[in-house]
Design a protein around this motif. Structure first.
Motif, mmCIF file in Angstrom:
data_model
loop_
_atom_site.group_PDB
_atom_site.id
_atom_site.type_symbol
_atom_site.label_atom_id
_atom_site.label_comp_id
_atom_site.label_asym_id
_atom_site.label_seq_id
_atom_site.Cartn_x
_atom_site.Cartn_y
_atom_site.Cartn_z
ATOM 1 N N UNK A 191 -8.509 -13.357 16.992
ATOM 2 C CA UNK A 191 -8.769 -14.674 16.406
ATOM 3 C C UNK A 191 -7.571 -15.130 15.570
ATOM 4 N N UNK A 192 -7.694 -15.078 14.249
ATOM 5 C CA UNK A 192 -6.623 -15.636 13.409
ATOM 6 C C UNK A 192 -5.981 -14.611 12.488
ATOM 7 N N UNK A 193 -6.088 -13.340 12.814
ATOM 8 C CA UNK A 193 -5.290 -12.298 12.166
ATOM 9 C C UNK A 193 -4.467 -11.597 13.232
ATOM 10 N N UNK A 253 -3.553 -16.065 9.364
ATOM 11 C CA UNK A 253 -3.155 -17.420 9.716
ATOM 12 C C UNK A 253 -3.901 -18.487 8.910
ATOM 13 N N UNK A 254 -4.492 -18.112 7.810
ATOM 14 C CA UNK A 254 -5.295 -19.055 7.028
ATOM 15 C C UNK A 254 -4.512 -20.326 6.708
ATOM 16 N N UNK A 255 -3.298 -20.173 6.237
ATOM 17 C CA UNK A 255 -2.500 -21.355 5.865
ATOM 18 C C UNK A 255 -2.224 -22.246 7.069
ATOM 19 N N UNK A 256 -2.072 -21.642 8.243
ATOM 20 C CA UNK A 256 -1.788 -22.403 9.461
ATOM 21 C C UNK A 256 -2.948 -23.317 9.845
ATOM 22 N N UNK A 257 -4.178 -22.858 9.603
ATOM 23 C CA UNK A 257 -5.360 -23.587 10.085
ATOM 24 C C UNK A 257 -6.094 -24.364 8.992
ATOM 25 N N UNK A 258 -5.701 -24.177 7.730
ATOM 26 C CA UNK A 258 -6.474 -24.745 6.621
ATOM 27 C C UNK A 258 -6.663 -26.259 6.755
ATOM 28 N N UNK A 296 -7.324 -22.773 18.480
ATOM 29 C CA UNK A 296 -6.978 -21.666 19.382
ATOM 30 C C UNK A 296 -5.541 -21.652 19.871
ATOM 31 N N UNK A 297 -4.986 -22.808 20.272
ATOM 32 C CA UNK A 297 -3.630 -22.820 20.809
ATOM 33 C C UNK A 297 -2.604 -22.454 19.734
ATOM 34 N N UNK A 298 -2.795 -22.983 18.527
ATOM 35 C CA UNK A 298 -1.882 -22.633 17.435
ATOM 36 C C UNK A 298 -1.985 -21.151 17.097
ATOM 37 N N UNK A 299 -3.204 -20.629 17.133
ATOM 38 C CA UNK A 299 -3.408 -19.210 16.823
ATOM 39 C C UNK A 299 -2.680 -18.332 17.834
ATOM 40 N N UNK A 300 -2.815 -18.646 19.126
ATOM 41 C CA UNK A 300 -2.178 -17.837 20.164
ATOM 42 C C UNK A 300 -0.656 -17.866 20.024
ATOM 43 N N UNK A 301 -0.105 -19.043 19.762
ATOM 44 C CA UNK A 301 1.348 -19.147 19.602
ATOM 45 C C UNK A 301 1.837 -18.330 18.408
ATOM 46 N N UNK A 302 1.082 -18.375 17.326
ATOM 47 C CA UNK A 302 1.497 -17.636 16.136
ATOM 48 C C UNK A 302 1.439 -16.129 16.377
ATOM 49 N N UNK A 303 0.409 -15.659 17.109
ATOM 50 C CA UNK A 303 0.356 -14.239 17.473
ATOM 51 C C UNK A 303 1.623 -13.827 18.211
ATOM 52 N N UNK A 354 -12.636 -4.644 6.432
ATOM 53 C CA UNK A 354 -13.779 -5.455 6.864
ATOM 54 C C UNK A 354 -13.314 -6.574 7.787
ATOM 55 N N UNK A 355 -12.269 -7.277 7.371
ATOM 56 C CA UNK A 355 -11.730 -8.350 8.196
ATOM 57 C C UNK A 355 -10.967 -7.745 9.376
ATOM 58 N N UNK A 356 -10.620 -8.573 10.353
ATOM 59 C CA UNK A 356 -9.985 -8.084 11.573
ATOM 60 C C UNK A 356 -8.680 -7.366 11.257
ATOM 61 N N UNK A 357 -8.505 -6.192 11.859
ATOM 62 C CA UNK A 357 -7.301 -5.394 11.639
ATOM 63 C C UNK A 357 -7.093 -4.456 12.817
ATOM 64 N N UNK A 358 -5.863 -4.001 12.980
ATOM 65 C CA UNK A 358 -5.537 -3.157 14.136
ATOM 66 C C UNK A 358 -5.871 -1.692 13.908
ATOM 67 N N UNK A 359 -6.047 -1.266 12.656
ATOM 68 C CA UNK A 359 -6.381 0.137 12.409
ATOM 69 C C UNK A 359 -7.728 0.482 13.038
ATOM 70 N N UNK A 360 -8.692 -0.426 12.923
ATOM 71 C CA UNK A 360 -10.014 -0.156 13.509
ATOM 72 C C UNK A 360 -9.933 -0.129 15.035
ATOM 73 N N UNK A 361 -9.036 -0.924 15.615
ATOM 74 C CA UNK A 361 -8.859 -0.928 17.066
ATOM 75 C C UNK A 361 -8.223 0.385 17.529
ATOM 76 N N UNK A 362 -7.239 0.858 16.777
ATOM 77 C CA UNK A 362 -6.611 2.138 17.101
ATOM 78 C C UNK A 362 -7.610 3.283 16.986
ATOM 79 N N UNK A 363 -8.447 3.234 15.950
ATOM 80 C CA UNK A 363 -9.450 4.291 15.769
ATOM 81 C C UNK A 363 -10.444 4.299 16.913
#
Length: 324
Positions: free
Chosen positions: A10-12, A32-37, A44-51, A297-306
């Motif tokens: 999503x936006x992390x 990406x909070x500042x990007x979408x505020x 979605x398109x801005x989020x994907x580009x920023x990723x 709690x919020x989206x992060x890659x550590x939980x995905x790696x685990x």
């Protein structure tokens, strides 16, 4: 085993390295909070580009923080769903490229599984079987996890998830984006008894928050131009209380139906201060409660790696509507 995780649902934007599925060596997150505020929500398109722009730098930073080289990595794990399709495609594409360049295995990870595994990063001795409540912007699910890589959904929302309800309530109250944290802060200044709202309650273990949103809308309409800042704080407190008590009422019912020694409450909404306080009170004496710290709690890659470390090799085909 060293697993490098990539999260872009999503936006992390996040890259992490986890050792043996339990120890976080690096967990770099860009919000990406500042990007979408200014838009009042995620575009979605801005989020994907920023990723796409952020991932190379975050990858280098994560490896540097973990003092590792690509050759040291044993496994790559990337979120394949659920989430925004363009965002997921960016993360999976980068993961596939790295797997080919580094000659490393790659596994796709269910984002919802990741939230449960965030609790295992918090408490290294936590093992299934367990009862989990996953509450986020798009999901409010009660699940049983009998063993690693297996989940049984026993309750979920019929309409909006708790996180969606918080965001929409925050918008009604003029709190901007992101709504959940802003509503939490405002609710600390209010008294729910001054502006009581109904507590949603469906039969069984299902949730529904659409009626509660309507009740808030009508209350604000009745107050009209006479609504004060204190009214808004009281309504925020009342709305928060109704959502939290509804969530925990079903969790308590699930514990009564089939007791569990381990309970996990995870997901973005698990950062809510009232939910954390009340969950500890509800579960006390019944089971051991694990709630990840706010950064997990919020989206992060550590939980995905685990999660990738414990699950069998899985497809990296993107599935934005993936469920448990």
């Amino acid at each position: 085993m060293l697993t490098l995780g990539i999260e872009t649902s999503c936006d992390e934007t996040s890259v992490a390295v986890v050792e043996d599925g339990r120890k976080v060596l690096a967990n770099v997150i860009h919000s990406q909070v500042d990007l979408h505020r200014d838009f009042g929500g995620v575009v979605p398109e801005l989020a994907a580009r920023d990723h796409l722009e952020r991932l190379p730098g975050l990858l280098d930073l994560a490896l540097d923080q973990a003092s590792l080289q690509p050759d040291d990595i044993d496994l790559l794990a990337v979120t394949r769903g659920p989430g925004l399709v363009g965002c997921l495609l960016v993360g999976v594409g980068v993961g596939q490229g790295l797997a080919a360049a580094w000659a490393k295995p790659l596994t796709g990870v269910n984002h919802l599984w990741g939230h449960i595994y965030a609790a295992m990063l918090t408490r290294p001795d936590l093992e299934p079987p367990l009862l989990g409540l996953v509450v986020s912007g798009a999901h409010s699910d009660l699940v049983r996890m009998p063993e690693h890589g297996r989940f049984q959904v026993i309750g979920r929302t019929r309409d909006d998830a708790a996180g969606e309800a918080f965001d929409k309530a925050a918008r009604m109250l003029g709190l901007g984006f992101p709504g959940g944290p802003a509503l939490d802060r405002l609710a600390r200044k209010g008294d729910p008894r001054r502006q009581p709202l109904p507590k949603p309650s469906l039969p069984g273990l299902e949730y529904s928050f659409s009626g509660l949103k309507t009740a808030l809308l009508y209350r604000l309409r009745d107050l009209g131009h006479n609504v004060t800042d204190q009214d808004r704080a009281d309504l925020a407190a009342a709305f928060e209380q109704s959502v939290v008590e509804s969530l925990l009422e079903k969790l308590e019912a699930a514990l009564e139906q089939e007791p569990a020694s381990e309970v996990v409450v995870a997901g973005g909404v698990a950062a809510n201060s009232l939910l954390r306080k009340r969950a500890a009170e509800v579960v006390a004496g019944r089971a051991r409660l694990t709630m990840p710290p706010l950064e997990l709690c919020t989206d992060n890659a550590a939980m995905i790696a685990a999660a990738g470390s414990y699950g069998p090799p899985a497809s990296t085909d993107v599935d934005p509507s993936l469920s448990w």
